[in-house]
Design a protein around this motif. Structure first.
Motif, PDB file in Angstrom:
ATOM      1  N   LEU A   1     -72.129  89.420  47.981  1.00  0.00           N
ATOM      2  CA  LEU A   1     -70.955  89.574  47.141  1.00  0.00           C
ATOM      3  C   LEU A   1     -71.377  90.158  45.797  1.00  0.00           C
ATOM      4  O   LEU A   1     -72.290  89.644  45.148  1.00  0.00           O
ATOM      5  N   HIS A   2     -70.702  91.221  45.371  1.00  0.00           N
ATOM      6  CA  HIS A   2     -71.093  91.871  44.115  1.00  0.00           C
ATOM      7  C   HIS A   2     -70.574  91.115  42.896  1.00  0.00           C
ATOM      8  O   HIS A   2     -71.172  91.201  41.827  1.00  0.00           O
TER       9      HIS A   2
ATOM     10  N   ARG B   1     -72.156  82.579  48.613  1.00  0.00           N
ATOM     11  CA  ARG B   1     -72.726  83.800  49.197  1.00  0.00           C
ATOM     12  C   ARG B   1     -71.842  84.290  50.335  1.00  0.00           C
ATOM     13  O   ARG B   1     -71.068  83.529  50.911  1.00  0.00           O
ATOM     14  N   GLY B   2     -71.970  85.559  50.657  1.00  0.00           N
ATOM     15  CA  GLY B   2     -71.206  86.125  51.755  1.00  0.00           C
ATOM     16  C   GLY B   2     -71.768  87.477  52.133  1.00  0.00           C
ATOM     17  O   GLY B   2     -72.521  88.092  51.372  1.00  0.00           O
ATOM     18  N   ASN B   3     -71.430  87.944  53.323  1.00  0.00           N
ATOM     19  CA  ASN B   3     -71.925  89.246  53.771  1.00  0.00           C
ATOM     20  C   ASN B   3     -70.807  90.245  54.032  1.00  0.00           C
ATOM     21  O   ASN B   3     -71.026  91.282  54.658  1.00  0.00           O
ATOM     22  N   ARG B   4     -69.615  89.954  53.560  1.00  0.00           N
ATOM     23  CA  ARG B   4     -68.479  90.868  53.625  1.00  0.00           C
ATOM     24  C   ARG B   4     -67.648  90.719  52.361  1.00  0.00           C
ATOM     25  O   ARG B   4     -67.461  89.606  51.872  1.00  0.00           O
ATOM     26  N   VAL B   5     -67.152  91.811  51.828  1.00  0.00           N
ATOM     27  CA  VAL B   5     -66.265  91.720  50.675  1.00  0.00           C
ATOM     28  C   VAL B   5     -65.000  90.963  51.056  1.00  0.00           C
ATOM     29  O   VAL B   5     -64.550  90.068  50.333  1.00  0.00           O
ATOM     30  N   LEU B   6     -64.435  91.316  52.217  1.00  0.00           N
ATOM     31  CA  LEU B   6     -63.214  90.668  52.692  1.00  0.00           C
ATOM     32  C   LEU B   6     -63.389  90.237  54.144  1.00  0.00           C
ATOM     33  O   LEU B   6     -63.976  90.965  54.950  1.00  0.00           O
TER      34      LEU B   6
ATOM     35  N   TRP C   1     -71.620  95.334  49.519  1.00  0.00           N
ATOM     36  CA  TRP C   1     -72.671  96.007  48.778  1.00  0.00           C
ATOM     37  C   TRP C   1     -74.017  95.345  49.064  1.00  0.00           C
ATOM     38  O   TRP C   1     -74.068  94.221  49.587  1.00  0.00           O
ATOM     39  N   THR C   2     -75.102  95.997  48.693  1.00  0.00           N
ATOM     40  CA  THR C   2     -76.397  95.332  48.760  1.00  0.00           C
ATOM     41  C   THR C   2     -76.353  94.103  47.847  1.00  0.00           C
ATOM     42  O   THR C   2     -75.743  94.121  46.777  1.00  0.00           O
ATOM     43  N   ALA C   3     -77.029  93.069  48.261  1.00  0.00           N
ATOM     44  CA  ALA C   3     -76.929  91.796  47.545  1.00  0.00           C
ATOM     45  C   ALA C   3     -77.444  91.892  46.110  1.00  0.00           C
ATOM     46  O   ALA C   3     -76.967  91.169  45.226  1.00  0.00           O
ATOM     47  N   THR C   4     -78.406  92.773  45.863  1.00  0.00           N
ATOM     48  CA  THR C   4     -78.985  92.877  44.520  1.00  0.00           C
ATOM     49  C   THR C   4     -78.267  93.915  43.651  1.00  0.00           C
ATOM     50  O   THR C   4     -78.697  94.152  42.517  1.00  0.00           O
ATOM     51  N   THR C   5     -77.188  94.492  44.135  1.00  0.00           N
ATOM     52  CA  THR C   5     -76.434  95.481  43.355  1.00  0.00           C
ATOM     53  C   THR C   5     -76.090  94.997  41.943  1.00  0.00           C
ATOM     54  O   THR C   5     -76.193  95.771  40.985  1.00  0.00           O
ATOM     55  N   PRO C   6     -75.666  93.741  41.731  1.00  0.00           N
ATOM     56  CA  PRO C   6     -75.249  93.352  40.374  1.00  0.00           C
ATOM     57  C   PRO C   6     -76.347  93.435  39.323  1.00  0.00           C
ATOM     58  O   PRO C   6     -76.040  93.492  38.123  1.00  0.00           O
ATOM     59  N   MET C   7     -77.622  93.457  39.726  1.00  0.00           N
ATOM     60  CA  MET C   7     -78.695  93.395  38.737  1.00  0.00           C
ATOM     61  C   MET C   7     -78.589  94.514  37.703  1.00  0.00           C
ATOM     62  O   MET C   7     -78.686  94.287  36.493  1.00  0.00           O
ATOM     63  N   SER C   8     -78.385  95.751  38.163  1.00  0.00           N
ATOM     64  CA  SER C   8     -78.339  96.871  37.219  1.00  0.00           C
ATOM     65  C   SER C   8     -77.111  96.800  36.320  1.00  0.00           C
ATOM     66  O   SER C   8     -77.134  97.310  35.187  1.00  0.00           O
ATOM     67  N   PHE C   9     -76.045  96.156  36.776  1.00  0.00           N
ATOM     68  CA  PHE C   9     -74.832  96.050  35.963  1.00  0.00           C
ATOM     69  C   PHE C   9     -75.007  95.068  34.803  1.00  0.00           C
ATOM     70  O   PHE C   9     -74.311  95.177  33.799  1.00  0.00           O
TER      71      PHE C   9
END
Length: 305
Positions: A167-168, A180-185, A221-229
């Motif tokens: 989840l982003h 945690r989750g592996n789908r947005v919806l 999204w990839t699980a680590t996507t939020p890091m750069s944000f």
């Protein structure tokens, strides 16, 4: 980057004003951005609806990773493309941004003066959302929990040699633990879903807006996507957009309305804030009776003279 080009039907031999149109964060050009691009082309603009890097039909590996820096650059790349078309007046190019790509549009405009005007619909600041939570509700302890989770996930991905999805916007449950989750919806709407979740579900997971390439419709999204944000403050130089105009459109009932209102306060003139009565966040994706296309047409035709 992959994109769809729309043109006025009777364009003749003149050079036309042009608009780059972005989809919501996690959506594809076949969804709301295509609708905006088609409708604005009917109203006298050459329009380009694009998929951000790593998503949809655009290239880039790892797939379905979001980068605020690269997504901001994608706008300038789209300007490169549309400005080279012989039927386009490159001195009359604007941006129409929807939802979560709006923050990147404003950021791009602050450093790319070829963007002569910016309009947003249901604006979302993804850096603020991911790093601070809805309405900045994360406590400092929660922010640390999120970055610890992301940091440890990088070890997991590095050891496996492959990435996990997640989840982003990382929520917390009632006991204070990360969710945690592996789908947005999900496939089906939960019985206890709140109105905001329900609105997103009713667009992305039903025939109304579903598309198999859309992350929001079918993936995550990839699980680590939020890091750069966490490291990228969106629109930090928003005053640099002036004297080019900004139009911010938000639904009166939208949970995201505060983003547009806060950007309006931070931006310099000329700027407009248009609140659509009776509309929520998702209504401005595709509801033709609520999207203020007449106002958008007037704004861009005035700005791109």
């Amino acid at each position: 980057m992959a994109s769809d080009l729309y043109e006025p039907k009777d364009k003749g031999s003149m050079k036309w004003p042009a608009l780059v149109v972005s989809a919501p964060f996690g959506a594809v050009k076949e969804q709301s951005s295509g609708l905006y691009a088609q409708t604005l082309a009917e109203r006298g603009f050459v329009t380009l609806a694009f998929d951000p890097s790593f998503t949809g039909e655009s290239g880039g590996e790892v797939r379905n990773v979001a980068s605020p820096d690269i997504f901001t650059e994608d706008y300038s790349a789209a300007i490169d493309c549309i400005g080279l078309l012989p039927q386009v007046d490159r001195e009359r190019i604007g941006v129409m941004a929807i939802c979560g790509l709006s923050g990147m549009a404003l950021t791009a405009a602050s450093s790319d003066s070829r963007i002569k005007a910016v309009a947003t619909a249901s604006m979302y600041d993804m850096s603020r959302s991911m790093s601070r939570g809805y309405k900045d509700s994360y406590t400092m302890e929660q922010r640390h929990k999120v970055i610890d989770y992301l940091s440890k996930q990088r070890w997991v991905d590095a050891e496996k040699g492959s990435y996990a999805v997640g989840l982003h916007e990382v929520p917390f449950d009632n006991t204070g633990n990360l969710v945690r989750g592996n789908r947005v919806l999900p496939d089906t709407l939960p019985a206890d879903a709140d109105p905001v979740f329900t609105a997103f579900f009713n667009y992305y997971r039903t025939p109304r807006g579903f598309h198999a390439r859309s992350i929001n419709s079918a993936m995550a999204w990839t699980a680590t996507t939020p890091m750069s944000f966490f490291n990228f403050p969106m629109a930090a130089n928003i005053r640099m957009v002036s004297p080019r105009p900004i139009l911010l459109i938000a639904g009166a009932n939208a949970h995201s309305r505060y983003y547009s209102e806060d950007v309006y306060k931070a931006a310099s003139d000329p700027k407009q804030l248009l609140i659509v009565p009776g509309a929520d966040h998702v209504d401005l994706y595709d509801q033709l009776d609520k999207i203020p296309f007449n106002d958008l047409e007037r704004f861009f035709k005035s700005a791109l003279t």
